[in-house]
Design an enzyme around this catalytic site. Structure first.
Site, short mmCIF file in Angstrom:
data_model
loop_
_atom_site.label_atom_id
_atom_site.label_comp_id
_atom_site.label_asym_id
_atom_site.label_seq_id
_atom_site.Cartn_x
_atom_site.Cartn_y
_atom_site.Cartn_z
N CYS A 8 0.86 -1.19 0.00
CA CYS A 8 0.00 0.00 0.00
C CYS A 8 0.90 1.24 0.00
CB CYS A 8 -0.97 -0.01 1.17
SG CYS A 8 -0.19 0.07 2.79
N ASN A 11 2.33 1.50 4.21
CA ASN A 11 2.69 0.24 4.90
C ASN A 11 2.49 0.33 6.42
OD1 ASN A 11 5.66 -1.89 5.21
ND2 ASN A 11 3.56 -2.51 4.94
N CYS A 13 -1.15 0.83 7.41
CA CYS A 13 -2.58 0.50 7.57
C CYS A 13 -2.94 -0.74 6.75
CB CYS A 13 -3.47 1.68 7.16
SG CYS A 13 -3.23 3.17 8.15
N ARG A 14 -3.24 -0.56 5.45
CA ARG A 14 -3.84 -1.64 4.67
C ARG A 14 -2.92 -2.84 4.43
NH1 ARG A 14 -5.25 2.00 -0.24
NH2 ARG A 14 -3.31 2.89 0.54
N SER A 15 -1.68 -2.61 4.00
CA SER A 15 -0.86 -3.79 3.64
C SER A 15 -0.44 -4.61 4.87
CB SER A 15 0.32 -3.42 2.74
OG SER A 15 1.19 -2.53 3.35
N ASP A 120 -8.26 3.98 1.08
CA ASP A 120 -7.25 4.23 2.11
C ASP A 120 -7.90 4.75 3.39
OD1 ASP A 120 -5.07 4.91 3.61
OD2 ASP A 120 -3.94 5.67 1.90
P1 4NP Z 1 -1.71 2.92 4.06
O1 4NP Z 1 -2.25 4.30 4.65
O2 4NP Z 1 -1.20 3.23 2.67
O3 4NP Z 1 -2.90 2.04 4.05
O4 4NP Z 1 -0.61 2.46 5.02
C1 4NP Z 1 -1.49 5.49 4.70
C2 4NP Z 1 -0.68 5.75 5.78
C3 4NP Z 1 0.01 6.94 5.84
C4 4NP Z 1 -0.13 7.87 4.84
C5 4NP Z 1 -0.94 7.60 3.75
C6 4NP Z 1 -1.62 6.40 3.68
N1 4NP Z 1 0.54 9.10 4.92
O5 4NP Z 1 0.32 9.95 4.02
O6 4NP Z 1 1.33 9.32 5.82
#
Ligand code: 4NP
Length: 151
Positions: A8, A11, A13-15, A120
């Protein structure tokens, strides 16, 4: 043993949710895979799973740890399946993989009968929806991989 990398943006949250959900499903099914997760960005490198993502996993009896790392070309080279969460992740992965390794790249919910992005939760704040979509995708992915392995 087949190696799978969930990917994702951050890295955190989702992945890592997908990594831990898939590990749990595979363990319960008695099938072994090497499973990890990575980011397309370097924004969160070294950070642990985001507390609200962790809390959603705990609601479903899933625990585990992960520290964010950015995906590299070598990661893609060494893995069998690279599974992105959304269209943006897939674009970044196609750029990194190039034509030679593009066949390893798949979007998670394309394995389901409702192809879609895992939105997301960093932006939607809907960690339940993210869990439900990831769970659906992981069930479908495991079904696909076990059918491929049987052949
Ligand atoms: P993820 O979520 O891609 O599911 O881990 C996010 C976590 C942090 C950020 C964006 C998406 N960020 O912009 O910091």
């Amino acid at each position: 043993m087949k190696k799978i990398i969930f990917v994702c943006l951050g890295n955190i949250c989702r992945s890592p949710m997908a990594e831990l959900i898939f590990k749990d499903l595979a363990k319960k099914a008695g099938v072994e895979f090497e499973v990890t997760s990575r980011a397309t960005s370097d924004d969160e490198v070294g950070n642990g799973i985001y507390p609200l993502a962790k809390a959603e996993l705990i609601k479903h009896g899933i625990t585990g740890e992960h520290r964010a790392q950015t995906i590299t070309f070598d990661d893609i080279f060494e893995a069998d399946y690279i599974i992105g969460m959304d269209t943006w992740n897939m674009r970044a992965l196609y750029r990194l993989a190039g034509d030679g390794l593009a066949h390893k790249l798949k979007r998670l919910c394309d394995f389901t009968d409702k192809p879609r992005d895992v939105a997301d939760p960093w932006y939607t704040r809907d960690f339940k929806k993210a869990y439900d979509d990831i769970y659906d995708g992981c069930v479908a992915l495991l079904k696909f991989l076990t059918s491929v392995q049987d052949k």
